[in-house]
Design a protein around this motif. Structure first.
Motif, PDB file in Angstrom:
ATOM      1  N   ALA A  46      -6.475   6.192 -20.991  1.00 56.16           N
ATOM      2  CA  ALA A  46      -7.688   6.198 -21.817  1.00 56.16           C
ATOM      3  C   ALA A  46      -8.724   5.232 -21.239  1.00 56.16           C
ATOM      4  O   ALA A  46      -9.920   5.543 -21.175  1.00 56.16           O
ATOM      5  N   THR A  47      -8.258   4.067 -20.793  1.00 59.38           N
ATOM      6  CA  THR A  47      -9.177   3.076 -20.213  1.00 59.38           C
ATOM      7  C   THR A  47      -9.829   3.653 -18.955  1.00 59.38           C
ATOM      8  O   THR A  47     -11.034   3.498 -18.740  1.00 59.38           O
ATOM      9  N   ARG A  48      -9.007   4.352 -18.135  1.00 60.26           N
ATOM     10  CA  ARG A  48      -9.551   4.966 -16.906  1.00 60.26           C
ATOM     11  C   ARG A  48     -10.617   5.995 -17.217  1.00 60.26           C
ATOM     12  O   ARG A  48     -11.524   6.231 -16.440  1.00 60.26           O
ATOM     13  N   PHE A  49     -10.488   6.648 -18.390  1.00 61.84           N
ATOM     14  CA  PHE A  49     -11.464   7.663 -18.797  1.00 61.84           C
ATOM     15  C   PHE A  49     -12.669   7.034 -19.517  1.00 61.84           C
ATOM     16  O   PHE A  49     -13.513   7.749 -20.040  1.00 61.84           O
ATOM     17  N   GLY A  50     -12.698   5.705 -19.627  1.00 57.64           N
ATOM     18  CA  GLY A  50     -13.855   5.051 -20.237  1.00 57.64           C
ATOM     19  C   GLY A  50     -13.760   4.844 -21.739  1.00 57.64           C
ATOM     20  O   GLY A  50     -14.784   4.655 -22.404  1.00 57.64           O
ATOM     21  N   TYR A  51     -12.532   4.844 -22.284  1.00 62.05           N
ATOM     22  CA  TYR A  51     -12.348   4.645 -23.727  1.00 62.05           C
ATOM     23  C   TYR A  51     -11.899   3.213 -23.984  1.00 62.05           C
ATOM     24  O   TYR A  51     -11.061   2.681 -23.255  1.00 62.05           O
ATOM     25  N   GLY A  52     -12.455   2.580 -25.014  1.00 66.20           N
ATOM     26  CA  GLY A  52     -12.072   1.205 -25.382  1.00 66.20           C
ATOM     27  C   GLY A  52     -11.171   1.246 -26.610  1.00 66.20           C
ATOM     28  O   GLY A  52     -11.258   2.167 -27.431  1.00 66.20           O
ATOM     29  N   LEU A  53     -10.344   0.220 -26.744  1.00 65.99           N
ATOM     30  CA  LEU A  53      -9.423   0.166 -27.894  1.00 65.99           C
ATOM     31  C   LEU A  53     -10.204  -0.099 -29.178  1.00 65.99           C
ATOM     32  O   LEU A  53     -11.055  -0.979 -29.215  1.00 65.99           O
ATOM     33  N   VAL A  54      -9.883   0.657 -30.231  1.00 66.46           N
ATOM     34  CA  VAL A  54     -10.470   0.384 -31.550  1.00 66.46           C
ATOM     35  C   VAL A  54      -9.328   0.128 -32.530  1.00 66.46           C
ATOM     36  O   VAL A  54      -8.271   0.756 -32.435  1.00 66.46           O
ATOM     37  N   MET A  55      -9.537  -0.844 -33.418  1.00 66.92           N
ATOM     38  CA  MET A  55      -8.536  -1.100 -34.457  1.00 66.92           C
ATOM     39  C   MET A  55      -9.237  -1.090 -35.807  1.00 66.92           C
ATOM     40  O   MET A  55     -10.230  -1.799 -35.993  1.00 66.92           O
ATOM     41  N   THR A  56      -8.740  -0.304 -36.713  1.00 64.23           N
ATOM     42  CA  THR A  56      -9.312  -0.240 -38.060  1.00 64.23           C
ATOM     43  C   THR A  56      -8.195  -0.609 -39.037  1.00 64.23           C
ATOM     44  O   THR A  56      -7.024  -0.572 -38.671  1.00 64.23           O
TER      45      THR A  56
END
Ligand code: HAM
Length: 441
Positions: A46-56
């Motif tokens: 996911a990081t390689r695809f440009g996604y950042g971790l989100v926590m809700t």
């Protein structure tokens, strides 16, 4: 458990009180090593695809989930709802999309907002293998853009993840659920078809026919399947924009070699979907619990939750399901324990400081190292070293200590050498092959 009067007159807990609740499970080592491996693969991808971790939060105001589907089992029957001490109506997260959209509306990040998550989800379902009351999803959401190229990115992110885990026996089904333009007309056509066949449908489908006819397409009862096989298809009712979008998604998937099948009756179990929907099903699992993951577009959800118009797409992958599929396919086995070094104390309390110092040095310089505690015999410590998968045992013995040395035993060959204490850390670094370590962990 011992019977008898409860202390201070409190009622005795039942025998089940100290067991994990039905439908939940503990994840312990070494099995948790597979979870860690799976999450690490997903996070890296996911990081390689440009996604950042989100926590809700694990719970939200109940309204957040109402748009997920008043007509769905997940919201109507399975939600863990409660009132907190301040009288607020809250619900444990049954799914991950609505909380992320809520966070998007609240924080207004610059679109496209691309995030990934790992979170527990709570649904009061009939618990069985592959279906739990607390399950865990790895997911992504990409909000703020309706470009079909983003659909392709999201789908390929999931597809490549399954492949990276080693799975091969799964299929990707895709469909389009249309939008506010074309769906109402289709729903009318579907409703009138289903009305004409109402007496052939199961009771559940009959009760859904008027309010939520799409759900009838999802019914697995053979009589309903027989009716819906001949039902009008949404793909034939798509408006020009939805048709163009769907064709672009298919062409995009073809262009990067993502094999997919069009499944015109794929409707998914949540109400917010528009346009592209998709599901990955394992052929190695029983059909009732074979969905490894699924998702789709939810272009109206942000607006329905009071936010600005913000199209979005994402998916959720069930970790427990993926692990069951891995078992069925014989891939991603539980990692065997492994350590670079295990410090064995053959001296006793007077060597305590020396053992602690050596262990700290090993660990702080990047080696995987451990020791036994509680003054156990050398034999017992060596056994623990073996159980921990130690590559080398570093033995602190009286004779060696007097010479300022330690004994290092190769646990694979059984060979033992004496190494000066001042050089042992470097010696281990020289002899440990990190690729061997990575392969073992
Ligand atoms: P969902 O299809 O309800 O979608 O769940 C996603 C995945 O979670 C399923 O394919 C399955 O692998 C797993 N799952 C669901 N319920 C259970 C359960 N009771 N026990 C074990 N595993 C389960 C969603 O939740 C959407 N939020 C996905 C999404 C994200 N759509 C757009 N963005």
């Amino acid at each position: 458990m011992q019977e008898g009067p409860a202390p201070e007159g409190k009622p005795q807990p039942s025998a089940d009180a100290y067991r994990a609740p039905v439908g939940t499970h503990d994840v312990l080592p070494p099995e948790s090593g597979r979870w860690a491996a799976l999450v690490a693969k997903f996070a890296a991808r996911a990081t390689r695809f440009g996604y950042g971790l989100v926590m809700t939060p694990a719970y939200e105001h109940i309204e957040v989930f109402q748009r997920v589907g008043e007509g769905t089992d997940v919201v109507r029957k399975e939600m863990y709802e409660f009132e907190d001490k301040g009288g607020r109506r809250l619900a444990l997260r049954p799914e991950g999309t609505a909380p992320v959209v809520r966070a998007y509306i609240q924080h207004r990040p610059t679109p496209p907002w691309k995030v990934w998550y790992l979170s527990p989800h709570f649904r009061h379902e009939k618990a069985q293998r592959g279906r739990y009351r607390q399950h865990h999803q790895l997911g992504v959401e990409a909000i703020g853009v309706d470009d079909p190229a983003l659909d392709v990115e999201v789908i390929s992110l999931a597809q490549g993840f399954f492949t990276s885990v080693g799975l091969t026996r799964f299929r990707l089904a895709i469909n389009s659920l249309g939008d506010g333009q074309c769906r109402p007309g289709y729903l009318e056509a579907l409703r009138s078809y289903l009305r004409a066949h109402a007496d052939e449908l199961c009771e559940d489908s009959r009760s859904r026919l008027e309010a939520n006819p799409l759900r009838v397409l999802d019914c697995k009862v053979p009589a309903c399947v027989a009716v819906t096989e001949r039902a009008p298809q949404l793909l034939e009712h798509l408006c020009a924009d939805c048709k163009t979008h769907f064709e672009a998604v298919q062409a995009g998937l073809d262009a990067i070699g993502v094999t997919h099948e069009i499944e015109p009756r794929l409707v998914r179990g949540l109400d917010y979907y528009t346009r592209t929907t998709f599901e990955f099903a394992s052929e190695a699992l029983e059909s009732a619990q074979n969905a490894l993951g699924g998702g789709g577009r939810y272009d109206r959800l942000a607006e329905e939750m009071g936010g600005p118009p913000s199209p979005g797409i994402g998916f959720g992958i069930g970790i427990e399901r993926v692990l069951i599929a891995c078992d069925a396919e014989g891939v991603l086995s539980t990692p065997k324990p492994y350590l670079d070094a295990y410090v064995v104390d053959a001296v006793g309390p007077e060597a305590g400081a020396e053992v602690a110092a050596l262990l700290a040095e090993l660990r702080e310089t990047g080696l995987f190292a451990d020791r036994a505690y509680g003054g156990r015999s050398v034999k017992a410590q060596t056994k623990s070293a073996d159980r921990a998968g130690a590559r080398y045992v570093v033995l602190i013995g009286r004779a060696e200590m007097e010479k300022g040395a330690v004994a290092v035993r190769d646990m694979e060959s059984g060979e033992q050498v004496e190494v000066p204490r001042s050089r042992v850390v470097g010696w281990l670094h020289d002899h440990i092959d990190p690729t061997h370590r990575d392969a073992r962990r």
